[in-house]
Enzyme design. Structure first.
Site, PDB file in Angstrom:
ATOM      1  N   GLU A 120       0.956  -1.296   0.017  1.00 45.99           N
ATOM      2  CA  GLU A 120      -0.194  -0.156  -0.004  1.00 45.99           C
ATOM      3  C   GLU A 120       0.814   1.362  -0.052  1.00 45.99           C
ATOM      4  O   GLU A 120       0.632   2.224  -0.861  1.00 45.99           O
ATOM      5  CB  GLU A 120      -0.849  -0.070   1.184  1.00 45.99           C
ATOM      6  N   GLU A 140      -4.604  -8.828   2.921  1.00 39.93           N
ATOM      7  CA  GLU A 140      -5.726  -8.760   3.783  1.00 39.93           C
ATOM      8  C   GLU A 140      -6.930  -9.614   3.773  1.00 39.93           C
ATOM      9  O   GLU A 140      -7.640  -9.738   4.798  1.00 39.93           O
ATOM     10  CB  GLU A 140      -6.291  -7.203   3.585  1.00 39.93           C
TER      11      GLU A 140
END
Length: 266
Positions: A120, A140
């Site tokens: 990210e 995730e």
């Protein structure tokens, strides 16, 4: 220069090098790391002598994502960092380049794990170099979590949507070669040389006119979601003033005189 126990800061000429330094945890994000990162971005923005930033990790890894215990301040003396977070609840998003875009080019030098929060942060950088054994991925969903660091918005804008959705929805790891093939990173180099390659790229950036470099970066991002006609109009507004700068005139003179340009941000 700033820095914390988990974030090293040093200068290489006109380049600010930020090193995530928690190798025992594959540079998983902690409060000291996030505060140090944000302070590093602010230093780069504020200091005109800095023309580029290189972001890398210590110990053969880039970043393995969030460390929830460390973010809670457990197991370390982190009160000063908790105070910073309390004073600015958005600080962690700014540190991760979700809510902050440095005006100087940011080059990522990736070795080893660059997963979850690491991937990210990577999406907030401008140029990306990876060692051959680097590994990427957004894990995730495998843990029932959401990649809330910006990936559902940024990733489909940076790589083809089908590849973005595969990465987001499967949670599988990607090799450096795969990451390059889908456009997540720009180049792959032998293991252990990503930082050197990133610094070489930074030197090329540093040799260019800083006002032009910053205007070009700003134009790319501010026009990304505009229509073509609106984007072209915005580009003219951003770009025309550069031609009136002393640096632009110096660039033309240096070319004519067959010498390196000496830019002064004027």
């Amino acid at each position: 220069m700033g820095g914390t126990e988990h974030l090293d800061v040093r200068r290489e000429g006109a380049t600010l090098v930020l090193t995530l330094n928690r190798p025992e945890a594959k540079n998983a994000l902690s409060l000291p790391m996030l505060v140090g990162l944000y302070d590093g971005w602010l230093e780069a923005d504020a200091d005109d002598a800095i023309r580029s930033v290189v972001l890398t990790g210590a110990g053969g890894a880039f970043c393995a994502g969030m460390d929830l215990k460390a973010l809670a301040g457990k197991g370390m003396d982190g009160q000063q960092y908790r105070d910073r977070m309390k004073a600015d609840p958005d600080l962690h998003w700014k540190a991760m380049l979700r809510h902050h875009r440095p005006r100087k080019p940011v080059i990522a030098a990736v070795e080893g794990a660059c997963v979850a929060g690491g991937t990210e942060i990577l999406q907030g950088t401008d140029i990306r170099v990876a060692g051959e054994s680097a590994m990427f991925g957004l894990f995730e969903v495998k843990r029932g979590l959401f990649p809330i660091g910006g990936s559902t918005v940024r990733l489909p804008r940076q790589i083809p949507r089908t590849h973005a959705l595969e990465m987001l929805l499967t949670g599988r790891p990607y090799s450096a070669a795969e990451a390059a093939a889908i456009g997540l990173v720009g180049s792959v180099v032998p293991d252990g040389t990503a930082l050197d390659a990133a610094l070489a790229l930074a030197e090329r950036v540093n040799a260019c006119g800083p006002l032009a470099v910053e205007a070009v970066k700003a134009s790319v991002y501010e026009t990304a979601e505009l229509s073509e006609s609106d984007g072209l109009a915005a580009e003219l507004k951003r770009g025309w003033p550069i031609f009136d700068t002393a640096d632009a005139k110096e660039g033309a003179r240096a070319f004519a005189e067959h010498r390196p340009a000496v830019f002064r941000r004027e």
